[in-house]
Design a protein around this motif. Structure first.
Motif, short mmCIF file in Angstrom:
data_model
loop_
_atom_site.label_atom_id
_atom_site.label_comp_id
_atom_site.label_asym_id
_atom_site.label_seq_id
_atom_site.Cartn_x
_atom_site.Cartn_y
_atom_site.Cartn_z
N GLN A 7 11.44 -1.85 2.26
CA GLN A 7 12.24 -2.37 1.16
C GLN A 7 11.81 -3.78 0.74
OE1 GLN A 7 14.35 -0.31 -0.43
NE2 GLN A 7 13.62 1.21 1.05
N HIS A 8 10.72 -4.27 1.29
CA HIS A 8 10.25 -5.62 0.98
C HIS A 8 9.79 -5.73 -0.46
CE1 HIS A 8 10.37 -5.52 5.29
NE2 HIS A 8 10.21 -6.82 5.32
N LYS A 9 9.78 -6.96 -0.96
CA LYS A 9 9.31 -7.19 -2.32
C LYS A 9 7.85 -6.81 -2.43
CE LYS A 9 11.36 -11.27 -1.78
NZ LYS A 9 11.40 -12.69 -1.79
N GLU B 102 4.69 1.42 -5.07
CA GLU B 102 5.99 0.85 -4.70
C GLU B 102 6.98 1.95 -4.33
OE1 GLU B 102 9.19 -2.56 -5.99
OE2 GLU B 102 7.83 -1.81 -7.54
N ASN B 103 6.95 3.07 -5.06
CA ASN B 103 7.80 4.20 -4.70
C ASN B 103 7.45 4.74 -3.32
OD1 ASN B 103 9.34 4.14 -7.05
ND2 ASN B 103 7.99 5.55 -8.13
N THR B 104 6.16 4.77 -3.00
CA THR B 104 5.72 5.21 -1.67
C THR B 104 6.26 4.27 -0.59
OG1 THR B 104 3.73 6.25 -2.55
CG2 THR B 104 3.68 5.65 -0.21
N LEU B 105 6.20 2.96 -0.85
CA LEU B 105 6.76 2.01 0.11
C LEU B 105 8.22 2.34 0.38
CD1 LEU B 105 5.36 -1.45 -1.10
CD2 LEU B 105 4.61 -0.13 0.89
N ARG B 106 8.98 2.54 -0.68
CA ARG B 106 10.42 2.80 -0.54
C ARG B 106 10.66 4.10 0.24
NH1 ARG B 106 9.72 -1.84 -1.33
NH2 ARG B 106 9.93 -2.82 -3.35
N LYS B 107 9.86 5.13 -0.05
CA LYS B 107 10.02 6.41 0.63
C LYS B 107 9.72 6.32 2.12
CE LYS B 107 8.94 9.20 -3.41
NZ LYS B 107 7.88 9.98 -4.08
N THR B 108 8.87 5.35 2.50
CA THR B 108 8.53 5.17 3.91
C THR B 108 9.43 4.15 4.59
OG1 THR B 108 6.80 3.54 3.42
CG2 THR B 108 6.11 5.85 3.55
N GLY B 109 10.48 3.73 3.88
CA GLY B 109 11.46 2.82 4.47
C GLY B 109 11.19 1.35 4.28
#
Length: 185
Positions: free
Chosen positions: A180-182, A171-178
């Motif tokens: 923001q989805h659930k 989930e942190n990787t998702l956020r770092k790549t922009g």
């Protein structure tokens, strides 16, 4: 609160019993087993809705023959009142039709045209046996772009996780790549 339940197409006989213990509107994910058809999936979704729950049928992309079949499935879902679905690649070693991943099915836009407003798609916190990490990041970005273009709310879901660390890291990787989805296990 917010939990979901999973059933197969053959479990519709238990919906009345489930209605005695589950709140109305609960998401019930409907797995499509290899020996079941998309027509059975659509009828199960109709039964889930009639029992007062929210049907979330699984569509394994590798089982879909072509865009015409995507359209037929989407129209069936529309007739059954389906507004949410789970689009996955599927575990088959080889595709049965034109699609080897979710991207082609999603890109057709047929589910959005049929009124699907929420789409769940697979996330892989612990990696995927048939994809590199780079491919995972690429597909996550494509899923985000296509659902945004179609006006569909996207949530990434995972299989069961037994330890929180891989999920949190992913989930942190998702956020770092922009992204923001659930994301939910």
């Amino acid at each position: 609160a917010g939990a979901s339940v999973e059933m197969t197409c053959k479990d519709v006989e238990h919906l009345a019993e489930a209605a005695q213990v589950l709140p109305a509107g609960t998401d019930i994910f409907i797995a499509l087993f290899p020996n079941q058809t998309f027509e059975e999936l659509t009828e199960a979704a109709r039964a889930v809705g009639a029992a007062g729950f929210t049907a979330v049928p699984h569509v394994p992309a590798r089982r879909v023959k072509d865009v015409a079949e995507v359209t037929k499935i989407a129209q069936g879902f529309a007739g059954a009142g389906v507004k949410k679905m789970l689009l996955i690649a599927g575990d088959m070693t080889a595709p049965e039709g034109a699609f080897d991943s979710t991207i082609g099915v999603l890109a057709s836009g047929e589910f959005a045209k049929a009124g699907i407003k929420t789409m769940y798609m697979a996330g892989h916190p612990e990696g995927h046996a048939h994809m590199t990490v780079e491919q995972q990041r690429e597909y996550e970005q494509k899923k985000v772009a296509l659902t945004a273009e179609q006006g569909v709310d996207l949530t990434f879901v995972t299989q069961v996780v037994f330890e929180p660390e891989p999920f949190v890291e992913w989930e942190n990787t998702l956020r770092k790549t922009g992204i923001q989805h659930k994301a939910r296990p």
